[in-house]
Design a protein around this motif. Structure first.
Motif, PDB file in Angstrom:
ATOM      1  N   ASP A 103      50.707  -9.029 -53.121  1.00 31.70           N
ATOM      2  CA  ASP A 103      50.041  -7.868 -52.535  1.00 31.70           C
ATOM      3  C   ASP A 103      50.495  -6.571 -53.207  1.00 31.70           C
ATOM      4  O   ASP A 103      50.329  -5.476 -52.673  1.00 31.70           O
ATOM      5  N   ILE A 120      41.812  -9.515 -53.633  1.00 31.08           N
ATOM      6  CA  ILE A 120      42.144  -9.790 -52.234  1.00 31.08           C
ATOM      7  C   ILE A 120      43.417 -10.617 -52.185  1.00 31.08           C
ATOM      8  O   ILE A 120      43.501 -11.674 -52.818  1.00 31.08           O
ATOM      9  N   SER A 124      45.233 -11.779 -46.462  1.00 29.76           N
ATOM     10  CA  SER A 124      44.124 -11.068 -45.819  1.00 29.76           C
ATOM     11  C   SER A 124      43.330 -12.009 -44.921  1.00 29.76           C
ATOM     12  O   SER A 124      43.556 -13.218 -44.904  1.00 29.76           O
ATOM     13  N   ASN A 125      42.358 -11.429 -44.187  1.00 31.25           N
ATOM     14  CA  ASN A 125      41.540 -12.265 -43.310  1.00 31.25           C
ATOM     15  C   ASN A 125      40.147 -12.468 -43.914  1.00 31.25           C
ATOM     16  O   ASN A 125      39.774 -11.840 -44.901  1.00 31.25           O
ATOM     17  N   GLU A 128      37.713  -9.484 -44.541  1.00 31.62           N
ATOM     18  CA  GLU A 128      37.909  -8.680 -45.750  1.00 31.62           C
ATOM     19  C   GLU A 128      37.262  -9.354 -46.965  1.00 31.62           C
ATOM     20  O   GLU A 128      36.708  -8.675 -47.837  1.00 31.62           O
ATOM     21  N   GLN A 144      40.935  -3.029 -50.725  1.00 26.33           N
ATOM     22  CA  GLN A 144      41.386  -3.133 -49.346  1.00 26.33           C
ATOM     23  C   GLN A 144      42.067  -1.846 -48.875  1.00 26.33           C
ATOM     24  O   GLN A 144      42.680  -1.127 -49.665  1.00 26.33           O
ATOM     25  N   LYS A 146      44.775  -1.428 -47.141  1.00 21.49           N
ATOM     26  CA  LYS A 146      46.229  -1.383 -47.353  1.00 21.49           C
ATOM     27  C   LYS A 146      46.571  -1.008 -48.792  1.00 21.49           C
ATOM     28  O   LYS A 146      47.579  -0.352 -49.048  1.00 21.49           O
TER      29      LYS A 146
END
Length: 234
Positions: A103, A120, A124-125, A128, A144, A146
């Motif tokens: 990340d 990604i 993540s979910n 997203e 994203q 974040k």
């Protein structure tokens, strides 16, 4: 009725042909089945390797979007960047979304620099990923939230003369950087942070790359040039 209309709009916004390239069979099958349930009108293809997918493109209609899981690979590593550039170039005119465990915001930038429309992290979910698919279908780039916040922390003005340690590194790198600055060995850092030693080594390599340091001693010296709110409050 309005909810049904919203659902139809979401499905219509997704690409009509999606390919998932992922060497991990369980994850690959779970993602494919999730996408098939959400958008039954889309054609979802799955491949166990980039070579398998590239071979299929010689005879099959190209996917509108290719989701490529590089898993443990670090997108900022020179070998991975070279591979990504080649893969994305070969994928044209398909758009490529890169998935990875890392990340680190630098990986986001490097993947997009290589030509990806999104990056990604695997933490993540599904929402997203769906958003990245919808935006990729429109020809835009998805980043994203974040990752944007991490970028903002890197470029915001500093209040003192030294750069802040927590604005230069990700949360995970920050803990390792603080331990590295204290001169701790990898095994000790792994024990204190409850991490695998191999994971600590990856973080240290990324920290050294960001600092443009050639060894641990040089990295620790450069880390001392940063202000650190954790130490300042002691």
């Amino acid at each position: 009725m309005a909810a049904d209309d919203d659902g139809a709009a979401v499905r219509a916004a997704l690409p009509q042909r999606i390919a998932l390239v992922d060497s991990q069979a369980l994850m690959r099958q779970c993602v494919v089945r999730s996408l098939e349930a959400i958008c039954p009108s889309s054609v979802i293809e799955q491949y166990a390797s980039s070579e398998e997918w590239l071979a299929s493109t010689k005879s099959a209609e190209p996917a509108h979007v290719v989701i490529y899981n590089i898993s443990e690979s670090i997108a900022s590593a020179s070998s991975t960047k070279e591979h990504l550039r080649g893969f994305i170039a070969a994928a044209e005119p398909s758009k490529v979304i890169v998935l990875s465990r890392s990340d680190d915001v630098s990986c986001v930038l490097d993947a997009i620099e290589c030509g990806a429309v999104s990056y990604i992290s695997l933490g993540s979910n599904l929402d997203e990923l769906l958003e990245a698919l919808r935006i990729a279908a429109s020809g835009s780039i998805f980043v994203q939230r974040k990752s944007l916040l991490a970028l903002r922390s890197l470029v915001k003005p500093q209040t003192d003369g030294r750069p802040r340690l927590d604005s230069f590194f990700t949360e995970r790198q920050l803990a390792v950087a603080r331990a590295l600055r204290r001169g701790l060995a990898n095994k000790t850092i792994a024990y204190e942070l409850n991490l695998c030693e191999s994971t600590v080594k990856v973080h240290i390599r990324n920290i050294m790359r960001k600092l443009k340091a050639t060894n641990r001693t040089q990295a620790a010296f450069k880390l001392n040039a940063f202000s650190d709110t954790e130490n300042d409050s002691e």
